[in-house]
Design a protein around this motif. Structure first.
Motif, PDB file in Angstrom:
ATOM      1  N   LYS A  55       0.828  -1.207   0.000  1.00 51.15           N
ATOM      2  CA  LYS A  55       0.000   0.000   0.000  1.00 51.15           C
ATOM      3  C   LYS A  55       0.864   1.260   0.000  1.00 51.15           C
ATOM      4  O   LYS A  55       1.840   1.357   0.745  1.00 51.15           O
ATOM      5  CB  LYS A  55      -0.932   0.031   1.207  1.00 51.15           C
ATOM      6  CG  LYS A  55      -1.883   1.215   1.163  1.00 51.15           C
ATOM      7  CD  LYS A  55      -2.932   1.152   2.233  1.00 51.15           C
ATOM      8  CE  LYS A  55      -3.882   2.333   2.042  1.00 51.15           C
ATOM      9  NZ  LYS A  55      -5.059   2.223   2.872  1.00 51.15           N
ATOM     10  N   ARG A  75      -3.208  -4.658 -16.070  1.00 56.30           N
ATOM     11  CA  ARG A  75      -4.293  -5.165 -15.221  1.00 56.30           C
ATOM     12  C   ARG A  75      -3.754  -5.532 -13.846  1.00 56.30           C
ATOM     13  O   ARG A  75      -2.545  -5.642 -13.645  1.00 56.30           O
ATOM     14  CB  ARG A  75      -4.985  -6.353 -15.862  1.00 56.30           C
ATOM     15  CG  ARG A  75      -4.096  -7.550 -16.056  1.00 56.30           C
ATOM     16  CD  ARG A  75      -4.775  -8.649 -16.809  1.00 56.30           C
ATOM     17  NE  ARG A  75      -5.115  -9.690 -15.864  1.00 56.30           N
ATOM     18  CZ  ARG A  75      -5.542 -10.891 -16.186  1.00 56.30           C
ATOM     19  NH1 ARG A  75      -5.753 -11.209 -17.423  1.00 56.30           N
ATOM     20  NH2 ARG A  75      -5.791 -11.790 -15.293  1.00 56.30           N
ATOM     21  N   VAL A  76      -4.652  -5.734 -12.912  1.00 54.77           N
ATOM     22  CA  VAL A  76      -4.298  -6.121 -11.546  1.00 54.77           C
ATOM     23  C   VAL A  76      -4.780  -7.551 -11.318  1.00 54.77           C
ATOM     24  O   VAL A  76      -5.950  -7.865 -11.550  1.00 54.77           O
ATOM     25  CB  VAL A  76      -4.924  -5.154 -10.517  1.00 54.77           C
ATOM     26  CG1 VAL A  76      -4.818  -5.703  -9.111  1.00 54.77           C
ATOM     27  CG2 VAL A  76      -4.244  -3.800 -10.604  1.00 54.77           C
ATOM     28  N   CYS A  80      -5.712  -3.740  -5.440  1.00 57.72           N
ATOM     29  CA  CYS A  80      -6.355  -2.615  -6.104  1.00 57.72           C
ATOM     30  C   CYS A  80      -5.351  -1.486  -6.294  1.00 57.72           C
ATOM     31  O   CYS A  80      -4.595  -1.164  -5.367  1.00 57.72           O
ATOM     32  CB  CYS A  80      -7.529  -2.136  -5.246  1.00 57.72           C
ATOM     33  SG  CYS A  80      -8.431  -0.740  -5.929  1.00 57.72           S
ATOM     34  N   GLU A 102      -9.403   2.975 -11.630  1.00 57.30           N
ATOM     35  CA  GLU A 102      -9.147   2.012 -10.568  1.00 57.30           C
ATOM     36  C   GLU A 102      -9.210   0.612 -11.165  1.00 57.30           C
ATOM     37  O   GLU A 102     -10.207   0.226 -11.773  1.00 57.30           O
ATOM     38  CB  GLU A 102     -10.184   2.173  -9.453  1.00 57.30           C
ATOM     39  CG  GLU A 102      -9.788   1.457  -8.187  1.00 57.30           C
ATOM     40  CD  GLU A 102     -10.683   1.811  -7.017  1.00 57.30           C
ATOM     41  OE1 GLU A 102     -11.427   0.911  -6.566  1.00 57.30           O
ATOM     42  OE2 GLU A 102     -10.635   2.967  -6.562  1.00 57.30           O
ATOM     43  N   LEU A 103      -8.125  -0.131 -10.993  1.00 50.55           N
ATOM     44  CA  LEU A 103      -8.040  -1.515 -11.462  1.00 50.55           C
ATOM     45  C   LEU A 103      -7.950  -2.415 -10.238  1.00 50.55           C
ATOM     46  O   LEU A 103      -7.162  -2.142  -9.324  1.00 50.55           O
ATOM     47  CB  LEU A 103      -6.799  -1.716 -12.329  1.00 50.55           C
ATOM     48  CG  LEU A 103      -6.609  -0.788 -13.529  1.00 50.55           C
ATOM     49  CD1 LEU A 103      -5.297  -1.112 -14.237  1.00 50.55           C
ATOM     50  CD2 LEU A 103      -7.780  -0.892 -14.477  1.00 50.55           C
ATOM     51  N   SER A 104      -8.721  -3.497 -10.241  1.00 49.05           N
ATOM     52  CA  SER A 104      -8.694  -4.386  -9.078  1.00 49.05           C
ATOM     53  C   SER A 104      -8.966  -5.820  -9.483  1.00 49.05           C
ATOM     54  O   SER A 104      -9.431  -6.096 -10.594  1.00 49.05           O
ATOM     55  CB  SER A 104      -9.743  -3.940  -8.053  1.00 49.05           C
ATOM     56  OG  SER A 104     -11.044  -4.217  -8.523  1.00 49.05           O
ATOM     57  N   GLU A 105      -8.706  -6.709  -8.542  1.00 45.75           N
ATOM     58  CA  GLU A 105      -9.012  -8.116  -8.782  1.00 45.75           C
ATOM     59  C   GLU A 105     -10.522  -8.333  -8.842  1.00 45.75           C
ATOM     60  O   GLU A 105     -10.975  -9.305  -9.436  1.00 45.75           O
ATOM     61  CB  GLU A 105      -8.383  -9.008  -7.709  1.00 45.75           C
ATOM     62  CG  GLU A 105      -8.939  -8.795  -6.311  1.00 45.75           C
ATOM     63  CD  GLU A 105      -8.218  -9.603  -5.267  1.00 45.75           C
ATOM     64  OE1 GLU A 105      -8.332 -10.855  -5.273  1.00 45.75           O
ATOM     65  OE2 GLU A 105      -7.522  -8.984  -4.438  1.00 45.75           O
ATOM     66  N   GLU A 106     -11.298  -7.422  -8.270  1.00 47.33           N
ATOM     67  CA  GLU A 106     -12.756  -7.545  -8.318  1.00 47.33           C
ATOM     68  C   GLU A 106     -13.325  -7.096  -9.659  1.00 47.33           C
ATOM     69  O   GLU A 106     -14.184  -7.762 -10.219  1.00 47.33           O
ATOM     70  CB  GLU A 106     -13.426  -6.729  -7.198  1.00 47.33           C
ATOM     71  CG  GLU A 106     -13.353  -7.379  -5.833  1.00 47.33           C
ATOM     72  CD  GLU A 106     -12.035  -7.070  -5.125  1.00 47.33           C
ATOM     73  OE1 GLU A 106     -11.415  -6.036  -5.431  1.00 47.33           O
ATOM     74  OE2 GLU A 106     -11.628  -7.876  -4.277  1.00 47.33           O
ATOM     75  N   ASN A 107     -12.865  -5.943 -10.175  1.00 45.26           N
ATOM     76  CA  ASN A 107     -13.468  -5.438 -11.415  1.00 45.26           C
ATOM     77  C   ASN A 107     -12.819  -6.002 -12.680  1.00 45.26           C
ATOM     78  O   ASN A 107     -13.389  -5.922 -13.758  1.00 45.26           O
ATOM     79  CB  ASN A 107     -13.521  -3.908 -11.447  1.00 45.26           C
ATOM     80  CG  ASN A 107     -12.168  -3.231 -11.553  1.00 45.26           C
ATOM     81  OD1 ASN A 107     -11.174  -3.784 -12.012  1.00 45.26           O
ATOM     82  ND2 ASN A 107     -12.138  -1.976 -11.118  1.00 45.26           N
ATOM     83  N   SER A 125      -4.707  -0.861  -2.028  1.00 44.91           N
ATOM     84  CA  SER A 125      -4.988  -1.970  -1.103  1.00 44.91           C
ATOM     85  C   SER A 125      -3.721  -2.291  -0.297  1.00 44.91           C
ATOM     86  O   SER A 125      -2.660  -1.710  -0.533  1.00 44.91           O
ATOM     87  CB  SER A 125      -5.450  -3.195  -1.888  1.00 44.91           C
ATOM     88  OG  SER A 125      -4.517  -3.515  -2.907  1.00 44.91           O
ATOM     89  N   ALA A 128      -0.669  -5.427  -3.836  1.00 50.83           N
ATOM     90  CA  ALA A 128      -1.216  -5.585  -5.184  1.00 50.83           C
ATOM     91  C   ALA A 128      -0.198  -6.275  -6.081  1.00 50.83           C
ATOM     92  O   ALA A 128       1.010  -6.031  -5.971  1.00 50.83           O
ATOM     93  CB  ALA A 128      -1.607  -4.246  -5.790  1.00 50.83           C
TER      94      ALA A 128
END
Length: 178
Positions: A55, A75-76, A80, A102-107, A125, A128
């Motif tokens: 972070k 990409r992540v 995040c 914002e790039l994340s493992e969720e989106n 986060s 990452a």
């Protein structure tokens, strides 16, 4: 894949079609034919890179110049980040403007960054894992960049300055000059 062009011409946000059930999920993260058809580019990726950061780590703003310029698809995989791209193409109508996503493992969003752009990201986060494809091989002598805290660009990195972790190399990058 759903591909949307950003306000910066030639930059695209890519959203995969994610299929999920009780076992987990599946999605196609890259399909050359679909990518070329939807973006109108003929980018051929030749190198994959991955980094792990904690972070507050801010990496950027970086690019490669001249014949070693690179387009990237980023990409992540875990965590995040706030991903930032700056149009550094002097003849572009959006020269000096930036886009933040914002790039994340969720989106599971990805960003396509054409040649001629600066790129950076900050980890939002706890940790990452960042992954990207490049269309040209890295060349140390072609590196260049701009300071993350340039007042002309005025990028909102979404974290307080005192929480940012910057490499010594990035702290001495030059400021933006139009």
């Amino acid at each position: 894949m759903n591909i949307t062009e950003t306000k910066l011409k030639g930059c695209f946000i890519i959203e995969p079609r994610k299929l999920g059930d009780s076992r987990g999920y599946f999605f196609e993260s890259y399909n050359e034919q679909a990518f070329h058809k939807q973006t109108g580019t003929a980018t051929r990726f030749v190198q994959d890179n991955q980094s792990f950061s904690t972070k507050g780590v801010l990496r950027g703003l970086h690019a490669q110049r001249g014949e070693y310029a690179q387009a990237k698809l980023v990409r992540v995989l875990q965590g995040c980040v706030l991903d930032v791209i700056v149009d550094a193409r002097p003849d572009s109508a959006t020269f000096g403007q930036y886009e933040a996503v914002e790039l994340s493992e969720e989106n599971n969003l990805q960003v396509f960054i054409p040649r001629g752009f600066l790129h950076g990201f900050v980890v939002l986060s706890d940790t990452a894992t960042f992954f990207y494809k490049c269309d040209n091989f890295y060349q140390k002598d072609a590196e260049w960049g701009v300071r993350y805290d340039d007042p002309t660009l005025a990028i909102d990195w979404q974290l307080p300055q005192e929480e940012l972790i910057i490499s010594d190399k990035d702290k001495i990058l030059p400021f933006w000059e139009k």
